[in-house]
Design a protein around this motif. Structure first.
Motif: not given
Ligand code: HEM
Length: 127
Positions: A1-9, A49-53, A82-85
């Protein structure tokens, strides 16, 4: 499964009942995983809900931890959103001010020289 999501989603999944996390452009559903996380649930839920990289990499997770990600994958992040890091805001402020040490040492050397010549003058005039 490879869905693409926006940072808002991704940002909509920000509660303990429904927590998603972005790591290296991939989207993970960590809702069920958080209770099993060796580093504790709160630390991950804070980033839900955020970027945890950055946080994930900073800890220096083991290869085993990286392998666990596969089971949690739900899709990938839309590269255009890309979500605001979380910026390391303090880094510049922390380093500024360190350079004043040089001036301090110069002042100390001058003070020592004045004391030295003062004492030398006093000794010379004693005779
Ligand atoms: C879904 C993503 C994550 C997975 C699969 C995961 C997995 C693991 C695993 C397996 C460990 C045990 C040590 C190791 O094998 O490296 C661990 C420890 C830890 N993790 Fe995570 N982790 C995730 C996300 C995060 C995030 C986002 C943070 C930080 C915000 C974090 C912080 C920590 C900390 C602080 C420890 C404890 C290290 C220690 O006590 O030695 N983890 N994690």
């Amino acid at each position: 499964m490879s869905k693409v999501y926006t940072s808002e989603q991704v940002a909509e999944h920000n509660s303990p009942e429904d927590a998603w996390l972005v790591i290296d452009g991939k989207v993970y559903d960590v809702t069920k995983f958080v209770v099993d996380h060796p580093g504790g649930d709160e630390i991950i839920l804070d980033l839900a809900g955020q970027d945890g990289t950055e946080a994930f990499n900073d800890i220096g997770h083991s290869e085993e931890a990286v392998n666990m990600l596969k089971d949690l994958l739900v899709g990938s992040l839309d590269p255009a959103s890309r979500p605001a890091k979380r910026e390391k805001v303090a880094s510049v402020a922390q380093t500024s001010g360190v350079t004043t040490g040089g001036e301090g040492n110069g002042f100390l050397a001058l003070a020592c020289a004045i004391v030295f010549f003062g004492v030398a003058y006093y000794v010379a005039n004693m005779r």
